[in-house]
Write an enzyme that holds these catalytic residues in place. Structure first.
Site, PDB file in Angstrom:
ATOM      1  N   GLU A 199      27.573  59.473  19.307  1.00  0.00           N
ATOM      2  CA  GLU A 199      28.137  58.578  20.311  1.00  0.00           C
ATOM      3  C   GLU A 199      29.109  59.344  21.192  1.00  0.00           C
ATOM      4  O   GLU A 199      30.308  59.427  20.877  1.00  0.00           O
ATOM      5  CB  GLU A 199      28.896  57.435  19.624  1.00  0.00           C
ATOM      6  CG  GLU A 199      28.046  56.527  18.790  1.00  0.00           C
ATOM      7  CD  GLU A 199      28.617  55.128  18.787  1.00  0.00           C
ATOM      8  OE1 GLU A 199      27.927  54.215  19.241  1.00  0.00           O
ATOM      9  OE2 GLU A 199      29.763  54.940  18.364  1.00  0.00           O
ATOM     10  N   GLU A 205      36.567  54.588  18.498  1.00  0.00           N
ATOM     11  CA  GLU A 205      37.653  53.657  18.837  1.00  0.00           C
ATOM     12  C   GLU A 205      38.724  53.659  17.751  1.00  0.00           C
ATOM     13  O   GLU A 205      39.908  53.463  18.034  1.00  0.00           O
ATOM     14  CB  GLU A 205      37.078  52.251  19.084  1.00  0.00           C
ATOM     15  CG  GLU A 205      36.364  52.194  20.429  1.00  0.00           C
ATOM     16  CD  GLU A 205      35.295  51.128  20.543  1.00  0.00           C
ATOM     17  OE1 GLU A 205      35.157  50.293  19.631  1.00  0.00           O
ATOM     18  OE2 GLU A 205      34.581  51.141  21.567  1.00  0.00           O
ATOM     19  N   GLY A 208      30.636  51.938  26.203  1.00  0.00           N
ATOM     20  CA  GLY A 208      31.190  50.815  26.960  1.00  0.00           C
ATOM     21  C   GLY A 208      31.401  51.099  28.433  1.00  0.00           C
ATOM     22  O   GLY A 208      32.124  50.377  29.118  1.00  0.00           O
ATOM     23  N   HIS A 259      34.297  55.540  13.720  1.00  0.00           N
ATOM     24  CA  HIS A 259      33.997  55.186  15.115  1.00  0.00           C
ATOM     25  C   HIS A 259      35.097  55.746  16.020  1.00  0.00           C
ATOM     26  O   HIS A 259      36.275  55.735  15.660  1.00  0.00           O
ATOM     27  CB  HIS A 259      33.894  53.664  15.265  1.00  0.00           C
ATOM     28  CG  HIS A 259      33.312  53.268  16.585  1.00  0.00           C
ATOM     29  ND1 HIS A 259      34.048  53.306  17.747  1.00  0.00           N
ATOM     30  CD2 HIS A 259      32.062  52.878  16.939  1.00  0.00           C
ATOM     31  CE1 HIS A 259      33.272  52.940  18.766  1.00  0.00           C
ATOM     32  NE2 HIS A 259      32.064  52.672  18.294  1.00  0.00           N
ATOM     33  N   ASN A 317      26.988  46.589  16.645  1.00  0.00           N
ATOM     34  CA  ASN A 317      28.419  46.725  16.379  1.00  0.00           C
ATOM     35  C   ASN A 317      29.168  45.729  17.258  1.00  0.00           C
ATOM     36  O   ASN A 317      29.361  45.951  18.448  1.00  0.00           O
ATOM     37  CB  ASN A 317      28.849  48.170  16.702  1.00  0.00           C
ATOM     38  CG  ASN A 317      30.336  48.394  16.504  1.00  0.00           C
ATOM     39  OD1 ASN A 317      31.027  47.548  15.930  1.00  0.00           O
ATOM     40  ND2 ASN A 317      30.835  49.525  16.968  1.00  0.00           N
ATOM     41  N   SER A 329      26.348  52.690  25.559  1.00  0.00           N
ATOM     42  CA  SER A 329      25.762  51.963  26.692  1.00  0.00           C
ATOM     43  C   SER A 329      24.251  51.780  26.591  1.00  0.00           C
ATOM     44  O   SER A 329      23.541  51.825  27.606  1.00  0.00           O
ATOM     45  CB  SER A 329      26.143  52.635  28.018  1.00  0.00           C
ATOM     46  OG  SER A 329      27.545  52.599  28.210  1.00  0.00           O
ATOM     47  N   LYS A 340      32.227  44.934  17.167  1.00  0.00           N
ATOM     48  CA  LYS A 340      33.628  45.310  17.417  1.00  0.00           C
ATOM     49  C   LYS A 340      34.528  44.075  17.215  1.00  0.00           C
ATOM     50  O   LYS A 340      34.283  43.301  16.309  1.00  0.00           O
ATOM     51  CB  LYS A 340      33.766  45.931  18.803  1.00  0.00           C
ATOM     52  CG  LYS A 340      32.753  47.070  19.012  1.00  0.00           C
ATOM     53  CD  LYS A 340      32.975  47.865  20.254  1.00  0.00           C
ATOM     54  CE  LYS A 340      31.920  48.954  20.365  1.00  0.00           C
ATOM     55  NZ  LYS A 340      32.101  49.845  21.491  1.00  0.00           N
TER      56      LYS A 340
END
Ligand code: PGA
Length: 243
Positions: free
Chosen positions: A160, A88, A166, A86, A8, A203, A10
């Site tokens: 996730e 985010e 991250g 996702h 991914n 991560s 991003k």
């Protein structure tokens, strides 16, 4: 079964040239590359072994939806997989479980394989509510599918935990395994014979990948930061092949 590794990217990289280089360096069997929409065409041209994914889609096919991209349009670029829900997008853009459900339905109708992302915040985790959150995201996320479409569905569920994304602070493999089992159990007890591929994200690097992949319940990984270096993602895929 071979593990499924999804890169991914991003909102990376900054330029088309860098995207081409990263795609050609990441053209590895068993890997799904999810570049930003604007780089799909260039990335696709570099791929002979890896498959193409997108980071989102809109639920309508065409029409007055400024800035959106449909599943049909993604298919024109050879996209096979699409990340949906996702965290985010849920956190930064207010994407709700109901919107996720419409996107899942649209992806399935277009023959794209959805990668449904679920996971709890740090607060929810600390309050012992992780399973409750994941169960809600799964149940509502799949609620727009009909029983017949669900029964033959190929779907990926990415667990996730938001606090692990991250941060350099991944979940423990034991917890990820427990959640993978919970996801499968939830989907069986909800009455359909849906058996998703369950992967972990948050991560993942070449340093910790083996700790996750050695568990059969972890069927792959959704990799963000570490997928931006071709060498690093290559090592992660190599590790996954041990199993
Ligand atoms: P990360 O991102 O690997 O950078 O933690 C994972 C993801 O958000 O999919």
């Amino acid at each position: 079964m071979a593990k499924l590794i999804i890169a991914n990217w991003k909102l990376n990289p900054a330029t088309e040239k860098e995207a081409e280089l990263l795609a050609s360096g990441s053209d590895i069997e068993g890997l799904v590359l999810c570049p930003p929409f604007v780089f799909l065409e260039k990335a696709s041209a570099e791929l002979k072994k890896a498959q193409l994914g997108a980071q989102d889609l809109f639920w309508e096919g065409v029409g007055p939806y400024t800035g959106e991209i449909s599943g049909g349009q993604l298919k024109e670029f050879g996209v096979k997989y699409v990340i949906i829900g996702h965290s985010e997008r849920r956190q930064n853009l207010g994407e709700t479980d109901e919107m996720v459900a419409k996107k899942i339905k649209a992806a399935v109708e277009k023959g794209l394989i959805p990668i449904l992302c679920v996971g709890e915040t740090k607060e929810e985790h600390d309050a012992g509510r992780a399973q409750e959150v994941v169960e809600r995201e799964l149940t509502i996320g799949l609620s727009q599918l009909t029983k017949s479409s669900i029964d033959q569905l190929t779907i990926v569920c990415a667990y996730e935990p938001i606090w692990a994304i991250g941060t350099g602070n991944p979940d423990t493999p034991e917890n990820a395994v427990a959640m993978a089992k919970f996801i499968k159990k939830t989907l069986v007890t909800s009455g359909h014979s849906l058996s998703p591929t369950v992967i972990y994200g948050g991560s993942v690097t070449s340093k910790n990948a083996n700790d996750f992949f050695k568990h059969s319940e972890i069927e792959g990984a959704l990799v963000g930061g570490a997928s931006l270096k071709a060498n690093e993602i290559k090592v992660i895929v190599d590790i996954s092949r041990r199993y």
